[in-house]
Write a protein that holds these residues in place. Structure first.
Motif, PDB file in Angstrom:
ATOM      1  N   LEU A 108       0.822  -1.206   0.000  1.00 26.33           N
ATOM      2  CA  LEU A 108       0.000   0.000   0.000  1.00 26.33           C
ATOM      3  C   LEU A 108       0.857   1.256   0.000  1.00 26.33           C
ATOM      4  O   LEU A 108       0.620   2.186  -0.782  1.00 26.33           O
ATOM      5  CB  LEU A 108      -0.929   0.000   1.226  1.00 26.33           C
ATOM      6  CG  LEU A 108      -1.721   1.294   1.480  1.00 26.33           C
ATOM      7  CD1 LEU A 108      -2.700   1.555   0.354  1.00 26.33           C
ATOM      8  CD2 LEU A 108      -2.457   1.207   2.824  1.00 26.33           C
ATOM      9  N   PHE A 109       1.874   1.288   0.867  1.00 23.95           N
ATOM     10  CA  PHE A 109       2.678   2.501   1.005  1.00 23.95           C
ATOM     11  C   PHE A 109       3.812   2.591  -0.014  1.00 23.95           C
ATOM     12  O   PHE A 109       4.256   3.695  -0.333  1.00 23.95           O
ATOM     13  CB  PHE A 109       3.233   2.583   2.424  1.00 23.95           C
ATOM     14  CG  PHE A 109       2.165   2.766   3.473  1.00 23.95           C
ATOM     15  CD1 PHE A 109       1.397   3.916   3.504  1.00 23.95           C
ATOM     16  CD2 PHE A 109       1.907   1.764   4.407  1.00 23.95           C
ATOM     17  CE1 PHE A 109       0.398   4.083   4.462  1.00 23.95           C
ATOM     18  CE2 PHE A 109       0.917   1.916   5.352  1.00 23.95           C
ATOM     19  CZ  PHE A 109       0.157   3.079   5.391  1.00 23.95           C
ATOM     20  N   GLU A 110       4.253   1.444  -0.533  1.00 24.26           N
ATOM     21  CA  GLU A 110       5.350   1.475  -1.496  1.00 24.26           C
ATOM     22  C   GLU A 110       4.866   1.730  -2.922  1.00 24.26           C
ATOM     23  O   GLU A 110       5.579   2.317  -3.730  1.00 24.26           O
ATOM     24  CB  GLU A 110       6.126   0.144  -1.445  1.00 24.26           C
ATOM     25  CG  GLU A 110       6.927  -0.032  -0.161  1.00 24.26           C
ATOM     26  CD  GLU A 110       7.561  -1.416  -0.065  1.00 24.26           C
ATOM     27  OE1 GLU A 110       7.365  -2.215  -1.010  1.00 24.26           O
ATOM     28  OE2 GLU A 110       8.212  -1.693   0.951  1.00 24.26           O
ATOM     29  N   ASP A 111       3.650   1.272  -3.230  1.00 26.83           N
ATOM     30  CA  ASP A 111       3.150   1.389  -4.604  1.00 26.83           C
ATOM     31  C   ASP A 111       1.691   1.842  -4.568  1.00 26.83           C
ATOM     32  O   ASP A 111       0.795   1.177  -5.080  1.00 26.83           O
ATOM     33  CB  ASP A 111       3.289   0.038  -5.319  1.00 26.83           C
ATOM     34  CG  ASP A 111       2.922   0.127  -6.791  1.00 26.83           C
ATOM     35  OD1 ASP A 111       3.058   1.226  -7.368  1.00 26.83           O
ATOM     36  OD2 ASP A 111       2.476  -0.886  -7.364  1.00 26.83           O
ATOM     37  N   PHE A 112       1.451   3.011  -3.971  1.00 29.36           N
ATOM     38  CA  PHE A 112       0.077   3.490  -3.805  1.00 29.36           C
ATOM     39  C   PHE A 112      -0.477   4.053  -5.107  1.00 29.36           C
ATOM     40  O   PHE A 112       0.199   4.796  -5.817  1.00 29.36           O
ATOM     41  CB  PHE A 112       0.003   4.576  -2.722  1.00 29.36           C
ATOM     42  CG  PHE A 112      -1.392   5.121  -2.547  1.00 29.36           C
ATOM     43  CD1 PHE A 112      -2.304   4.437  -1.776  1.00 29.36           C
ATOM     44  CD2 PHE A 112      -1.789   6.301  -3.182  1.00 29.36           C
ATOM     45  CE1 PHE A 112      -3.595   4.917  -1.610  1.00 29.36           C
ATOM     46  CE2 PHE A 112      -3.074   6.791  -3.023  1.00 29.36           C
ATOM     47  CZ  PHE A 112      -3.983   6.090  -2.235  1.00 29.36           C
TER      48      PHE A 112
END
Length: 249
Positions: A75-79
């Motif tokens: 979620l946070f790396e490839d939002f």
């Protein structure tokens, strides 16, 4: 059977999961309105509208939020908005839908439980939706880990996997029978049927997720299991109070 199962509608190829999910929601709502017409308890328009809005908004937000937090690293790396919108889970929908309803009831000053009437329509929608999950196989994250047990099935790859969607369908059908027994033969405070459904389902999902692929967040527990623990504690407290009140009378 070849996975994923698809349908050709108006020249487009549609996966089974979203199709059965839509059918489940439609059938559940029709069943709910049927039961509502037969029910002697009538809610005012303001209360009904507030509960519907609260449940819908809470379920939509919760299903997306918890669905994405199943894998917080991705979620946070490839939002992206597209990825965020495509991830959802019934666990988040139920938990946050409950919060939405309770907040809406506080706004309109309604203190009585409104959950019993929705139990069986909700279960019907879930059963139909899980048929779609099963037919999609491994192509959406609703499958089990590999197993060499007699229940193992090929769901679209080279492994025999737990067909967790089928397990859930069987569980919901058994729970349906148990709750119908309570409805017909037991006297209970308003809201007890819904409390029993929520406690039973979240206990089941907590255990079921041990045989599903998951990102471990706290010890060996995934995000969905942590949400389940919170809801289980909440409903254990409420059911204890309900049983105490029933004993008093």
């Amino acid at each position: 059977m070849d996975f994923p199962v698809t349908f050709h509608i108006f020249g487009k190829t549609v996966l089974a999961h979203p199709l059965f999910e839509a059918v489940g929601m439609f059938m559940g709502m029709r069943y709910y309105y049927y039961l509502k017409r037969k029910s002697p308890d009538k809610l005012s328009f303001n209360t009904s509208a507030a509960v519907l809005i609260g449940a819908t908004a809470g379920a939509l937000l919760g299903s997306k939020l918890i669905g994405n937090l199943e894998n917080p690293y991705r979620l946070f790396e490839d939002f992206s908005i597209k990825n965020f919108w495509s991830n959802n889970t019934i666990v988040g929908g139920l938990a946050f839908g409950l919060l939405g309803v309770e907040l809406a009831k506080k706004v309109v000053g309604h203190k009585e439980s409104t959950g019993d009437l929705i139990v069986f329509p909700l279960m019907l929608a879930m059963i139909i939706g899980r048929v779609g999950c099963f037919l999609t196989g491994i192509y959406e994250e609703t499958y089990g880990i590999p197993t060499d047990s007699v229940f193992g099935m090929h769901l679209g790859d080279s492994y025999l996997r737990h067909p967790v969607a089928l397990y859930e369908i069987v569980f919901l059908m058994i729970l349906w029978g148990v709750l119908k027994y309570f409805q017909k033969h037991k006297k209970y405070k308003a809201g007890f049927l819904f409390e029993l459904f929520m406690l039973s389902y979240f206990l089941f999902r907590f255990l079921l997720d041990f045989i599903k692929p998951r990102i471990e967040i706290a010890g060996s527990l995934g995000t969905i299991q942590l949400v389940c623990i919170g809801v289980i504690i909440y409903y254990l407290y409420h059911i204890k109070n309900t049983l105490f009140l029933n004993l008093k009378y």
